[in-house]
Design a protein around this motif. Structure first.
Motif, short mmCIF file in Angstrom:
data_model
loop_
_atom_site.label_atom_id
_atom_site.label_comp_id
_atom_site.label_asym_id
_atom_site.label_seq_id
_atom_site.Cartn_x
_atom_site.Cartn_y
_atom_site.Cartn_z
N GLN A 1 0.81 -1.22 0.00
CA GLN A 1 0.00 0.00 0.00
C GLN A 1 0.84 1.27 0.00
OE1 GLN A 1 -2.34 -1.53 3.52
NE2 GLN A 1 -4.07 -0.74 2.32
N LEU A 2 2.15 1.13 0.08
CA LEU A 2 3.06 2.27 0.13
C LEU A 2 3.82 2.41 -1.18
CD1 LEU A 2 4.59 1.73 3.69
CD2 LEU A 2 2.67 3.21 3.07
N SER A 3 4.24 3.64 -1.47
CA SER A 3 5.08 3.89 -2.64
C SER A 3 6.49 3.34 -2.40
CB SER A 3 5.17 5.39 -2.92
OG SER A 3 5.90 6.03 -1.87
N GLY A 4 7.29 3.27 -3.47
CA GLY A 4 8.66 2.78 -3.32
C GLY A 4 9.47 3.61 -2.34
N GLY A 5 9.32 4.93 -2.41
CA GLY A 5 10.06 5.79 -1.49
C GLY A 5 9.62 5.60 -0.05
N MET A 6 8.30 5.42 0.17
CA MET A 6 7.82 5.21 1.53
C MET A 6 8.27 3.85 2.07
SD MET A 6 6.24 7.83 2.76
CE MET A 6 7.42 8.87 1.90
N ARG A 7 8.28 2.83 1.21
CA ARG A 7 8.78 1.52 1.66
C ARG A 7 10.25 1.60 2.06
NH1 ARG A 7 5.37 -0.55 -2.66
NH2 ARG A 7 7.14 -0.56 -4.09
N GLN A 8 11.02 2.37 1.30
CA GLN A 8 12.43 2.50 1.66
C GLN A 8 12.59 3.23 3.00
OE1 GLN A 8 15.14 0.92 1.57
NE2 GLN A 8 15.50 1.16 -0.62
N ARG A 9 11.72 4.19 3.27
CA ARG A 9 11.75 4.87 4.57
C ARG A 9 11.39 3.90 5.70
NH1 ARG A 9 11.67 10.69 4.23
NH2 ARG A 9 11.77 11.32 2.03
N VAL A 10 10.48 2.98 5.43
CA VAL A 10 10.15 1.96 6.43
C VAL A 10 11.38 1.09 6.71
CG1 VAL A 10 8.78 -0.12 6.88
CG2 VAL A 10 7.69 1.91 5.89
N MET A 11 12.10 0.71 5.65
CA MET A 11 13.32 -0.08 5.84
C MET A 11 14.35 0.67 6.66
SD MET A 11 13.28 -3.15 4.61
CE MET A 11 15.04 -3.40 4.74
N ILE A 12 14.47 1.97 6.43
CA ILE A 12 15.41 2.78 7.20
C ILE A 12 14.96 2.84 8.66
CG2 ILE A 12 16.34 5.11 7.49
CD1 ILE A 12 16.15 5.40 4.43
N ALA A 13 13.65 2.98 8.88
CA ALA A 13 13.14 3.00 10.26
C ALA A 13 13.49 1.70 10.98
CB ALA A 13 11.62 3.21 10.24
N MET A 14 13.37 0.56 10.29
CA MET A 14 13.72 -0.71 10.91
C MET A 14 15.21 -0.78 11.20
SD MET A 14 11.35 -3.34 8.69
CE MET A 14 11.85 -4.79 9.63
N ALA A 15 16.03 -0.25 10.28
CA ALA A 15 17.47 -0.32 10.45
C ALA A 15 17.96 0.51 11.63
CB ALA A 15 18.17 0.14 9.17
N ILE A 16 17.28 1.62 11.93
CA ILE A 16 17.74 2.50 13.01
C ILE A 16 16.93 2.33 14.29
CG2 ILE A 16 18.54 4.21 11.32
CD1 ILE A 16 16.08 5.94 12.24
N ALA A 17 16.05 1.33 14.34
CA ALA A 17 15.11 1.19 15.45
C ALA A 17 15.78 1.15 16.81
CB ALA A 17 14.26 -0.07 15.25
N CYS A 18 16.98 0.57 16.87
CA CYS A 18 17.68 0.44 18.16
C CYS A 18 18.93 1.31 18.23
CB CYS A 18 18.04 -1.02 18.41
SG CYS A 18 16.60 -2.11 18.49
N ASP A 19 18.94 2.40 17.45
CA ASP A 19 20.08 3.33 17.42
C ASP A 19 21.40 2.60 17.22
OD1 ASP A 19 18.26 5.33 17.87
OD2 ASP A 19 18.67 5.48 20.01
N PRO A 20 21.57 1.87 16.12
CA PRO A 20 22.78 1.07 15.92
C PRO A 20 24.02 1.94 15.73
CG PRO A 20 21.53 1.16 13.90
CD PRO A 20 20.67 1.80 14.96
N MET A 21 25.17 1.40 16.10
CA MET A 21 26.43 2.11 15.90
C MET A 21 26.91 2.00 14.46
SD MET A 21 29.29 -0.38 17.66
CE MET A 21 28.47 -0.34 19.25
N LEU A 22 26.39 1.00 13.72
CA LEU A 22 26.80 0.78 12.35
C LEU A 22 25.58 0.53 11.48
CD1 LEU A 22 29.13 0.22 10.26
CD2 LEU A 22 28.88 -2.21 10.86
N ILE A 23 25.51 1.21 10.33
CA ILE A 23 24.44 1.00 9.36
C ILE A 23 25.07 0.61 8.03
CG2 ILE A 23 22.53 2.07 8.09
CD1 ILE A 23 22.23 4.02 10.46
N LEU A 24 24.59 -0.48 7.45
CA LEU A 24 25.03 -0.90 6.13
C LEU A 24 23.88 -0.66 5.16
CD1 LEU A 24 26.25 -3.33 8.28
CD2 LEU A 24 27.67 -3.55 6.24
N ALA A 25 24.16 0.04 4.07
CA ALA A 25 23.13 0.37 3.08
C ALA A 25 23.57 -0.17 1.73
CB ALA A 25 22.93 1.88 3.01
N ASP A 26 22.82 -1.15 1.21
CA ASP A 26 23.19 -1.81 -0.04
C ASP A 26 22.36 -1.24 -1.19
OD1 ASP A 26 24.07 -3.45 -2.04
OD2 ASP A 26 23.37 -5.32 -1.17
N GLU A 27 22.91 -0.24 -1.87
CA GLU A 27 22.25 0.43 -3.00
C GLU A 27 20.79 0.77 -2.68
OE1 GLU A 27 23.61 0.19 -6.73
OE2 GLU A 27 24.85 -1.58 -6.54
#
Length: 334
Positions: free
Chosen positions: A158-184
């Motif tokens: 139900q979300l656009s591609g940009g909104m889905r990517q923002r959801v993925m970013i929200a999941m990646a930073i959910a616990c304030d990680p010290m390291l983030i890996l972003a694959d394209e």
């Protein structure tokens, strides 16, 4: 924020080798990432850059491949290579987050996006279901999703591609990680949304102080977000430098070829054929002798076919950068 160059690294990778059956997809890769630093890994498809990220995260499928050598050291957690699956699962999501290229293959289509974000928080921080839901809504707001209370109840489709990517970013930073890996993470997005996602990642890095490993094939992205760059080709690093130094004076012929192929702004009504790098990335099962790039290199000479050059400081120039090319080796003349 403190100077990244002076900080203790969040991540140190040394001599990483990852194999899939007879193929060594990553062959001796080393780099370090400081808090608040973005390191970009650049290269064509098949260069091994995504395999580096999966190796760090412990996501190489055991039935397909394995990390066979090297060290992966995460600050506060020590050596990651060889950790049991349960130990790695506890670190992923809490100390390390990953943003994948295509969220529709990473998000579960049968669960609401708020539920999926909340699950990360519950697993690693022990929150109640209600508190985790509130945190999910907060994270959606943080990454710029409008009406986060409502969007948390949406399914991925139900979300656009940009909104889905923002959801993925929200999941990646959910616990304030010290390291983030972003694959394209912006490859499948249009230019406007890509710019928004890059700006969001930069803003979050400044806020969290995380180190970022950003994988891309696009040197225009590198120019926008990275402090340091590793250029990969056929499983090895062929050049590493600060972003400013690399973009100002690329040393390896492969790096020069990548830069020459970037479309530049042209006057209206004019056209310019972009240069291309001849040939393709070699089959890892049949690597050429000597330099791996020599069959595509316009500057190759006899020694290039005989011995693979080491990754070393150039004979002339910045001693803090590295290049894998006989053209820049001390005492070697083409």
């Amino acid at each position: 924020m403190s100077d990244p160059a002076a900080a203790v690294p969040v991540l140190e990778v040394s001599g990483l080798r990852t194999r899939f059956g007879p193929l060594r997809a990553v062959d001796g890769v080393s780099f370090a990432v400081a808090p608040g630093e973005t390191l970009c890994i650049v290269g064509e498809s098949g260069s091994g850059k995504s395999t580096v990220a999966l190796s760090i995260m412990g996501l190489i499928p055991p039935a397909a491949g394995r990390v066979e050598a090297g060290s992966i050291h995460l600050a506060g957690h020590g050596e990651l290579r060889g950790l049991a699956d349960a130990a790695m699962a506890a670190i992923r999501g809490r100390a390390m987050g990953m943003i994948f290229q295509e969220p529709m293959t990473s998000l579960n289509p049968v669960f609401k996006v708020g539920t999926q974000i909340a699950e990360v928080v519950r697993r690693h921080q022990g929150m109640s279901r209600a508190a985790a839901h509130d945190r999910a809504v907060e994270l959606l707001r943080l990454v710029g999703v409008p009406s986060p209370q409502m969007r948390a109840l949406d399914y991925p489709h139900q979300l656009s591609g940009g909104m889905r990517q923002r959801v993925m970013i929200a999941m990646a930073i959910a616990c304030d990680p010290m390291l983030i890996l972003a694959d394209e993470p912006t490859t499948a997005l249009d230019v406007t949304i890509q710019a928004q996602i890059l700006a969001l990642i930069e803003e979050l890095k400044q806020r969290l102080g995380s180190g970022i490993v950003f994988i891309t094939h696009d040197l225009r992205v590198v120019a926008q977000i990275a402090q340091t760059v590793c250029v990969m080709y056929a499983g090895v690093v062929v050049e590493s430098a600060t972003t400013r130094a690399l973009l100002r004076t690329p040393l390896h012929p492969y790096t020069s070829g990548l830069m020459a192929s970037i479309p530049a702004a042209q006057p209206r009504g004019t056209r310019r054929r972009l240069p291309v790098i001849a040939g393709t990335v070699p089959n890892l099962a049949k690597l050429p002798g000597g330099c791996r790039f020599r069959s595509r290199c316009p500057k190759a000479f006899d020694l290039c076919a005989e011995v693979e050059p080491p990754l070393a400081p150039p004979a002339k120039g910045d001693p803090d950068r590295l290049v894998r090319c006989w053209l820049h080796a001390d005492g070697v003349a083409a």
